[in-house]
Structure formats: structure tokens, C-alpha cells
Scaffold this motif. Structure first.
Motif, PDB file in Angstrom:
ATOM      1  N   GLY A  37       0.746  -1.032   0.291  1.00 57.23           N
ATOM      2  CA  GLY A  37      -0.393  -0.094  -0.135  1.00 57.23           C
ATOM      3  C   GLY A  37       1.252   1.611   0.272  1.00 57.23           C
ATOM      4  N   SER A  38       0.765   1.966   0.884  1.00 56.35           N
ATOM      5  CA  SER A  38       0.593   3.656   0.673  1.00 56.35           C
ATOM      6  C   SER A  38       2.163   3.618   1.740  1.00 56.35           C
ATOM      7  CB  SER A  38       0.326   4.400   1.709  1.00 56.35           C
ATOM      8  OG  SER A  38       0.269   4.421   2.901  1.00 56.35           O
ATOM      9  N   ASN A  39       2.705   2.863   1.677  1.00 60.44           N
ATOM     10  CA  ASN A  39       4.600   2.319   3.504  1.00 60.44           C
ATOM     11  C   ASN A  39       5.171   1.806   2.323  1.00 60.44           C
ATOM     12  OD1 ASN A  39       3.084   2.136   5.302  1.00 60.44           O
ATOM     13  ND2 ASN A  39       2.773   0.085   5.190  1.00 60.44           N
ATOM     14  N   CYS A  40       5.194   2.050   0.731  1.00 60.49           N
ATOM     15  CA  CYS A  40       5.825   1.590  -0.294  1.00 60.49           C
ATOM     16  C   CYS A  40       6.187   3.251  -0.993  1.00 60.49           C
ATOM     17  CB  CYS A  40       5.037   0.137  -1.052  1.00 60.49           C
ATOM     18  SG  CYS A  40       4.797   0.947  -1.813  1.00 60.49           S
ATOM     19  N   LEU A  41       5.924   4.061  -0.819  1.00 67.17           N
ATOM     20  CA  LEU A  41       5.439   5.165  -1.573  1.00 67.17           C
ATOM     21  C   LEU A  41       7.104   6.047  -1.158  1.00 67.17           C
ATOM     22  CD1 LEU A  41       2.143   6.373  -1.961  1.00 67.17           C
ATOM     23  CD2 LEU A  41       3.240   4.875  -3.238  1.00 67.17           C
ATOM     24  N   SER A  42       7.348   6.098  -0.343  1.00 67.31           N
ATOM     25  CA  SER A  42       8.551   7.162   0.007  1.00 67.31           C
ATOM     26  C   SER A  42       9.912   6.300  -0.371  1.00 67.31           C
ATOM     27  CB  SER A  42       8.836   6.617   1.841  1.00 67.31           C
ATOM     28  OG  SER A  42       8.815   5.741   2.437  1.00 67.31           O
ATOM     29  N   LEU A  43      10.274   5.042  -0.269  1.00 63.88           N
ATOM     30  CA  LEU A  43      10.478   4.114  -0.878  1.00 63.88           C
ATOM     31  C   LEU A  43      11.321   4.305  -3.099  1.00 63.88           C
ATOM     32  CD1 LEU A  43      10.480  -0.020   0.519  1.00 63.88           C
ATOM     33  CD2 LEU A  43      12.410   2.070   1.035  1.00 63.88           C
ATOM     34  N   PHE A  44      10.016   5.192  -3.392  1.00 64.71           N
ATOM     35  CA  PHE A  44      10.304   5.902  -4.778  1.00 64.71           C
ATOM     36  C   PHE A  44       9.876   6.988  -4.653  1.00 64.71           C
ATOM     37  CE2 PHE A  44       8.024   1.156  -5.171  1.00 64.71           C
ATOM     38  CZ  PHE A  44       8.829   1.293  -6.401  1.00 64.71           C
ATOM     39  N   GLY A  45       9.975   7.639  -3.336  1.00 63.28           N
ATOM     40  CA  GLY A  45      10.983   9.055  -3.068  1.00 63.28           C
ATOM     41  C   GLY A  45       9.679   9.836  -3.594  1.00 63.28           C
ATOM     42  N   ILE A  46       8.219   9.232  -3.120  1.00 65.76           N
ATOM     43  CA  ILE A  46       6.934   9.587  -3.762  1.00 65.76           C
ATOM     44  C   ILE A  46       6.366   9.879  -1.817  1.00 65.76           C
ATOM     45  CG2 ILE A  46       4.853   9.742  -4.095  1.00 65.76           C
ATOM     46  CD1 ILE A  46       5.656   7.717  -6.771  1.00 65.76           C
ATOM     47  N   SER A  47       6.223  11.254  -1.523  1.00 61.05           N
ATOM     48  CA  SER A  47       6.143  11.549  -0.497  1.00 61.05           C
ATOM     49  C   SER A  47       4.982  12.940  -0.093  1.00 61.05           C
ATOM     50  CB  SER A  47       6.838  12.201   0.514  1.00 61.05           C
ATOM     51  OG  SER A  47       7.521  12.967   0.084  1.00 61.05           O
ATOM     52  N   ASN A  48       4.385  13.694  -1.067  1.00 61.22           N
ATOM     53  CA  ASN A  48       3.538  14.452  -1.362  1.00 61.22           C
ATOM     54  C   ASN A  48       2.578  13.730  -2.106  1.00 61.22           C
ATOM     55  OD1 ASN A  48       5.093  17.243  -0.842  1.00 61.22           O
ATOM     56  ND2 ASN A  48       6.590  15.934  -1.485  1.00 61.22           N
ATOM     57  N   LEU A  49       2.561  13.317  -2.730  1.00 61.76           N
ATOM     58  CA  LEU A  49       0.688  12.423  -4.273  1.00 61.76           C
ATOM     59  C   LEU A  49       0.392  11.543  -2.751  1.00 61.76           C
ATOM     60  CD1 LEU A  49       2.663  12.011  -7.660  1.00 61.76           C
ATOM     61  CD2 LEU A  49       1.321  13.821  -6.742  1.00 61.76           C
ATOM     62  N   SER A  50      -0.568  11.450  -2.909  1.00 59.56           N
ATOM     63  CA  SER A  50      -1.226   9.924  -2.204  1.00 59.56           C
ATOM     64  C   SER A  50      -1.360   9.196  -3.226  1.00 59.56           C
ATOM     65  CB  SER A  50      -2.872  10.840  -2.052  1.00 59.56           C
ATOM     66  OG  SER A  50      -3.702  10.541  -3.016  1.00 59.56           O
TER      67      SER A  50
END
Length: 799
Positions: free
Chosen positions: A775-788
Motif C-alpha cells: 500500500g502507501s508504505n512503499c511510496l517513500s521507497l520510490f521517492g514519493i511523499s507528496n502525492l496520495s
């Protein structure tokens, strides 16, 4: 045979055989042999009468002593009986304690009896102390009454008797002070002694003052005031001779003794007031002996004052001249006497200045201000009365400053700063407004009305709201300096000329208020004038901003310039209010106002905690609202220019064919128009807005555009062409390139969208897999922190 009277030499004893007291008595009552023959019988009758009175007094004291002795014997017998009873009880106790069972009861009985014994002993001791105090006070008060009511002849003997009387009253006061502190239950004794001492004091004080005034008159005090009008409208004269400096020998010693008597009497009065808790520490420095110097001077100066009731500058000039010319003589001659009288922290020079200032204040209070009040109230005379009021107050402020400089001229502690340091009330003629709060209120209304009138005239000037080109040029040149965001002057803030009028009119009212010596009336005046004027200024600025029609895009840039002028004015006012609030004088005023809650309740806020807290809070709200309104209008205009590009122009966003990949892609037409308009607006804002507000504006505008573009990107049913979006996004960020090194840092959502768009198929597949698993826990691994997470999933579905 007729008998002749015996020669006088055979009647009187030889002088060497007489005692010193007898010689003093004869010298004090008879000047020569003839005076002895004429008044001997009269002196004899007086002495017989005094002897009779003293015998009666002695008999009365003996009777009182007998009564007190009988009372003491009775108390001693009672104590003896109590001790005998205690002894018998202890003997009985010894017998009873031999029984083991009764030890606890015996111990309790013993404790009770010991407690009773202690109480009785304490009562005996208190009665003994009371009796000793009564005897001591009776002896002192009797001595005082004998000294006061016994007639004396001869100046030297009279002064000696008065000195003895003052000393006796001081001893009585010391005893009464101890009684008040440690035996409050003896209040009836204190009241009785106070009543008898006050009777003696009511006879003694007028006698001392009358003797002092008579001696001053014999010295030629006050001197004549030979005046003439000098050049420049000031009262000029030759140096006035000081009779105090001209005294020599016996005159000087006699005046010194009279001066010390008055000082001792005043010190005694102060001790009595402190004991009765009637004494109030005042800012004025006053000595009765120096007041006696000023009273005859005042009566002589009032003749000149009445001729100058419409020319107050002459009155103040005369008072300053007399005060300054006599100050050195007063200080040189009287300060040693004050030190000799052991008056702590008392300056002869300050007492002289204070007395002269208070004399002038009394004249203004009785003769000048009542007439001005009537003129201000009358409609026909209001204009003339207001002008005279301002002229008089200006003279009062100038006089106080001259007096402050004069008093501090021989010290190194004078404050060479702003006029915000008020003079002490006792040496300030402006202290008159502290005594008459209704006049302070009238003055505040006059000042505020005059400030309103002048401010309206300033606003109507042709270039009042225009920022000069010189100021704008200086502002641009300062951008290259290291401290580019340190603003201080109106030109730095790019504020219009009317901003200086706002500041100067407000500070004039504050400066007048700071001339008031007492802090609470000072706060009251500033709140009633300067604070009200500030709220009036805020209202003017708010109305001016409403006149700027930012919704009219045909004159949008002109409206922006007007809005920037108001923004800069508000920011400049805010900086000045913060600067004033940091001054020590305003910090003290804020603390005093907070303690007594003058004018308004104390609240906790980010803008409060200072004297102008409410005003700063209002200014910050105005600036924030205006800034957000400008940003909102800019965003609306950007949306109106490129909205069709995002919603209706679908064809440019369709997936491009392989043969078109090498074609050069330019910025979209609608986006280009919006960016050109945005660039022009930012240039106008940078040129006309102060640097601090412009910094907040472009950063918030960039945040709004970042949010706008990201929402538009995910709002459509089609996905934007990768190359087209990259070009448009880079063009958008380049608009902000002149204002920062890395504009991409202020577009975090757009930057992450570009990162998604530039992913290859393998990266997209990894992203889909990671989302399905974590889910959303992996977004930071791809350098995404401002998009939902929903926005990222939408992107993955479309691709």
C-alpha cells in the motif's frame, strides 16, 4: 529720722555666688538695673504661679505613682498567692506521684498547672511592661507640656527650649512606635498620648513657623525681581542678590538653628504619618524649610504672572531664571544643614527646584487652565482656546526638559536619549495633569481631534499614496547587498509618502504622552490618543484596499501597484510598532497596564505580550488577508488562461506516434499565455512590494500553482503526453527561477509527477507490485511523499 533704702549692691548677692541657672534667668528677663527694679515684682508673681503649678503637677504625679504602686503591689500579692498555691500543689503532687497508677493523670495535671503558671507570669510581665511604658510616657509628655506651655523670653533660650521639645517628641514617637509594633492591644494608650502631643504640636508648629518667617523677613527675603524684556521675548535681568549667601556671624547661626528646627519638626511629622500608615511616598522632594523660602517668592512673582497670562513663555522664563540663579546658593548653604539634620536621601537643590515647580503648577491650576477650559468649551472661542492650549502645553514640556537638564547638570546619571524618559512628578509641571484627570481627558480629546484633522489633510495630498521612483530604485539596488531582507526606512519598505504621515502623527501623540511623569496617566493618555489614531489609520487603509478592484483584469497591474502600496504601508507600520514596543519605557508601561488591567483584558496571543499587541495583531491580520487575496486573484487569472488547455484541448494529450518522437515540442499555447501573465505580475509585485512580503507571496503562489497543476493532472480522463507535460512543467518552474536557485523545491507535487511520468515500464511494474503488497508504505521507497496513494494508483491504471 527717715530711713533710706539700702543700696542694691547690699540687697543682691555677688554674681559669683549665683548659680548658672539663676544668672540665665536674670539675664533672660532683665536687661539692666532699672528693668530689675520695675519688673522684679512681676517676675516674682510669675515665679510663684509657676511654683504653684509645678507643686500641683508634682502632687498629681505622686498620686498617680501611688495608684500605680498600689496596683503593682496588688498584682504582686496575686502572683505571690499563685506561687504559694503552686508550691502546695507541687507538694501534693509529690505525694500522689508515689502511686504508680496515677502517674499519667499526675503528669497531665502538672502540664495544665504549668501552662496556667506560664500564662499568669506572661500577664504579670505584660502588666509590668504596660506600667513602665505608662510611667515613661507620662514623664515625657509632662516634660513636653511644661516646655510648650512655659513662657520663655530671649531668642537663644527660646530656641534651646524648642530644640529640647523636638527631642522630647522624638523620644515619645519612638516609644509609641514600639508600642504600635509589639503591643497593638494598647491602642487606647497610644490614642491618649497622641491627643496630648497633638495639642502641644498645634501650639508649637505655628510658633516655629512664625519665628522662621519673621527671621526671613528680617534678612530681606524675598529679594526684589528687577525684570526687563530682553531680546527674543525672554524675561531678562541682572543677577539677583541672594540674602542666604550674604548672611554672616550670628545671623547665619540663628537661621541655621531655625532651619534645623523646621527640619526636625518635619521629620517628626513623617515618623507619625508612617506609624499611622498615612504616609505616602511621593515622587516630589519637599522640605518645609525650603517651602518657606518659596512662599514669599511666589507671592511676589504672581504680580508678574498676572500680566503675562496670555504670554506663558515669560512666566516659564522667569521661574527658570529665579530657580537657576538661587539654586547654587541654596545648595551650598542648606545642604550641609540637611546633612546635619540627618535627612536621608534629601537634596537641597532638588527640593528647591521641586518647590518652585510646584509653585508654578499651583498658579497654572488656579489661574490659567480654568480660563482655557472655558474657552475650549465655548463654541466661539474654541479655536483660540485650542491654540492657546497647545502653546501652553508646549511651553510646559520645554520647561520640564530644561529643569531636568538643569538638575542633572552636576551628575553623570542623566539620560541622553529620547524624550520618553519622564521627569519625576514633584519636579515636573506636567504632573498637573496627574492631579487633574479631567484635564488630562480634555487634553487627549483636543490632541486626537487635531491629529484627525491633520491626517485627513495628509491623505488628500496628490502623491500621498504614490511610491517614489527613487525609493524603488534604491530598493532594487539593495537586492545585491548581503542583508537584503533587513528593512529599516520607509524607502526600504517601498511604502508611500503617507506612511511617514501615519508614523509622525502617531509618534507626536505618544511623545506628548511620555512627557507625563506618572505611568498610569501616561498610559491613559497614549491609549486615548495614539491608539485611537492607529485604529483610525487601519480603517483608512482597509477602505483604500477595498477601492483597488483586483477582479478587473484590464487594469490588473495598476490595481496590484495600489495594493502593494497598502501592503508596504501596513508592513512599515508593523515594524515601527514593534520597534516602539521594544523600548524600555513601553515595556514598563505594558507591565504596569497588565498589572492593573488598564483599558483591556490581558490575553495570550502570538502578537501580544507588548504594549501595541492588539494593534500588531490587527495589522498582521490585514497583511495576511491582503496577501492571500492577491495570491487568490493571481491563481484565478492563471486558471482562466489555461483552463481550456487542461479540460478541452484533448488532442495534444493523446499518445504520440513513434515518427513524431523527434519533433521539437514547445510550451502549450494556453499554458504559455498564463505563464507570460504570471511572469509580468511577479515582476510588478517584485518592483512594488517590500521584500519580506514578496518572499511570502511568491512562495505561497508557487505552492498554490503546484497544488493546481497536480489536481489538473489527475482530474482528466486522459493522461497528459509525457514530453508535453515535462515542457510545460519546466516552463512553469522557470518563471520562479529569478527568485530562487532551485525552483523545483517549491513544486514538490509536480516534481514527483515528473518522476512518475519518466519511469520506464519495468519501474512502473515494480511500483504496481509494491503498492499491491504494502500500500502507501512503499511510496517513500520510490521517492514519493507528496502525492496520495489514490493519485499514484490512478497513474498506474492509466498507464
Amino acid at each position: 529720722m527717715e530711713q533710706h533704702p539700702r543700696p542694691m549692691s547690699l540687697v543682691l548677692p555677688h554674681p559669683e555666688k549665683l548659680s548658672g541657672a539663676s544668672l540665665s534667668l536674670l539675664d533672660g528677663n532683665f536687661e539692666d538695673l532699672r528693668d530689675l527694679l520695675l519688673h522684679a515684682s512681676q517676675l516674682k508673681s510669675h515665679l510663684k504661679q509657676d511654683t504653684s503649678n509645678l507643686n500641683d503637677r508634682l502632687l498629681h504625679l505622686r498620686m498617680d505613682l501611688t495608684k500605680h504602686a498600689v496596683s503593682w503591689i496588688s498584682t504582686s500579692l496575686s502572683a505571690k498567692n499563685s506561687l504559694d498555691n503552686l508550691r502546695l500543689s507541687l507538694e501534693s503532687l509529690c505525694l500522689v506521684t508515689s502511686l504508680p497508677r496515677s502517674r499519667d493523670a499526675v503528669r497531665k495535671q502538672r502540664d495544665r498547672e504549668l501552662e496556667q503558671l506560664v500564662e499568669e507570669l506572661c500577664q504579670i510581665q505584660n502588666r509590668r511592661n504596660y506600667l513602665m511604658t505608662v510611667l515613661k510616657l507620662e514623664s515625657l509628655v509632662g516634660d513636653l507640656e511644661d516646655s510648650v506651655f512655659h513662657p520663655m523670653r530671649g531668642r537663644s533660650m527660646l530656641q534651646e527650649r524648642l530644640n529640647h521639645t523636638i527631642k522630647t517628641m522624638n523620644e515619645i514617637e519612638q516609644v509609641l512606635g514600639d508600642v504600635t509594633r509589639h503591643h497593638s492591644q494598647w491602642q487606647r494608650l497610644v490614642d491618649t498620648v497622641d491627643s496630648r502631643v497633638d495639642k502641644s504640636l498645634s501650639i508649637l508648629r505655628p510658633q516655629i513657623i512664625a519665628d522662621h518667617r519673621a527671621f526671613l523677613s528680617s534678612l530681606g527675603w524675598p529679594p526684589k525681581l528687577a525684570l526687563s524684556k530682553g531680546e527674543g521675548g525672554e524675561a531678562a535681568s541682572n543677577s539677583i542678590p541672594n540674602p542666604l549667601v550674604l548672611m554672616q556671624g550670628d545671623q547665619k547661626e540663628s537661621y541655621s538653628q531655625s532651619f534645623l528646627l523646621l527640619c526636625g519638626l518635619q521629620q517628626l511629622n513623617t515618623l507619625k504619618e508612617k506609624r499611622k500608615k498615612l504616609y505616602k511616598e511621593s515622587s516630589g522632594v519637599g522640605l518645609w524649610a525650603i517651602d518657606e523660602l518659596v512662599i514669599p517668592v511666589a507671592s511676589r512673582m504672581e504680580y508678574h504672572f498676572m500680566k503675562w497670562d496670555e504670554e506663558p513663555e515669560f512666566i516659564f522664563a522667569l521661574v527658570y531664571k529665579v530657580t537657576s540663579e538661587f539654586a547654587d546658593g541654596v545648595d551650598d548653604f542648606l545642604q550641609p544643614l540637611i546633612d546635619r539634620a540627618m535627612l536621608v536621601s534629601c537634596s537641597a537643590k532638588e527640593a528647591w527646584v521641586s518647590a518652585m515647580v510646584q509653585m508654578l503648577s499651583c498658579f497654572l491650576e488656579k489661574k490659567i487652565f480654568p480660563r482655557l477650559i472655558e474657552m475650549v468649551k465655548e463654541k466661539d472661542m474654541k479655536s483660540e482656546g485650542t491654540s492657546s492650549w497647545f502653546h501652553l502645553v508646549d511651553q510646559m514640556v520645554t520647561f520640564d526638559k530644561r529643569m531636568q537638564t538643569f538638575v542633572n547638570s552636576d551628575t553623570c546619571l542623566s539620560y541622553e536619549g529620547s524624550s520618553s524618559v519622564a521627569f519625576s512628578q514633584g519636579m515636573s509641571v506636567m504632573g498637573l495633569f496627574c492631579k487633574r484627570p479631567e484635564w488630562l481627558k480634555t487634553w487627549g480629546k483636543i490632541e486626537l481631534k487635531d491629529a484627525y484633522r491633520k491626517l485627513k489633510e495628509d491623505i488628500k495630498k496628490e502623491k500621498a499614496w504614490v511610491v517614489g521612483s527613487e525609493g524603488t530604485r534604491l530598493g532594487n539596488e539593495s537586492n545585491s547587498q548581503s542583508a537584503k531582507y533587513v528593512l529599516s526606512t520607509r524607502e526600504d519598505y517601498k511604502a508611500p509618502l503617507v506612511a511617514d504621515s501615519f508614523i509622525s502623527r502617531t509618534w507626536t501623540l505618544i511623545d506628548h504622552g511620555l512627557s507625563i511623569p506618572t505611568i498610569l496617566p501616561r498610559i491613559q493618555f497614549v491609549r486615548a490618543t495614539a491608539t485611537k489614531l492607529l485604529w483610525y489609520i487601519f480603517k483608512i487603509m482597509l477602505l483604500e484596499f477595498k477601492k483597488t478592484d483586483l477582479s478587473d483584469y484590464s487594469s490588473f497591474e495598476e490595481s496590484l501597484v495600489q495594493a502593494c502600496g497598502l501592503m508596504n504601508t501596513a508592513r512599515y507600520l508593523e515594524s515601527k510598532l514593534r520597534e516602539w514596543s521594544d523600548d524600555l519605557v513601553f515595556v514598563e508601561m505594558w507591565a504596569a497596564e497588565t498589572n492593573v488591567k488598564v483599558g483591556r483584558e490581558t490575553e495570550v496571543s502570538s502578537c501580544q505580550g507588548c504594549f501595541f499587541g492588539e494593534e500588531l495583531k490587527s495589522l498582521v491580520e490585514l497583511e495576511t488577508n491582503w496577501l492571500m487575496e492577491i495570491i487568490t486573484v493571481c491563481l484565478h487569472q492563471f486558471d482562466s488562461l489555461c483552463d481550456d488547455h487542461f479540460n478541452n484541448n484533448v488532442e495534444p494529450w493523446e499518445e504520440e506516434e513513434e515518427e513524431e518522437e523527434e519533433e521539437v515540442i514547445t510550451v502549450s499555447r494556453g499554458v504559455g499565455e498564463a505563464l507570460d501573465s504570471l511572469r509580468r505580475e511577479l515582476s510588478v509585485l517584485q518592483l512594488n512590494m517590500n521584500r519580506k512580503d514578496f518572499l511570502d507571496l511568491w512562495r505561497n503562489l508557487a505552492e498554490g500553482l503546484d497544488h493546481y497543476v497536480s489536481c489538473k493532472f489527475f482530474a482528466g480522463k486522459v493522461v497528459l503526453l509525457r514530453r508535453r507535460f515535462e515542457v510545460d512543467a519546466e516552463a512553469l518552474m522557470m518563471v520562479f527561477q529569478p527568485y530562487c536557485v532551485r525552483p523545483g523545491a517549491f513544486f514538490p507535487r509536480v516534481r514527483e509527477i515528473l518522476k512518475l511520468v519518466s519511469m520506464d515500464e519495468e519501474g512502473k511494474a515494480r511500483l504496481r507490485g509494491a503498492i499491491s503488497r504494502n500500500g502507501s508504505n512503499c511510496l517513500s521507497l520510490f521517492g514519493i511523499s507528496n502525492l496520495s496513494l489514490g493519485q499514484v494508483e490512478q497513474f498506474c491504471r492509466c498507464y
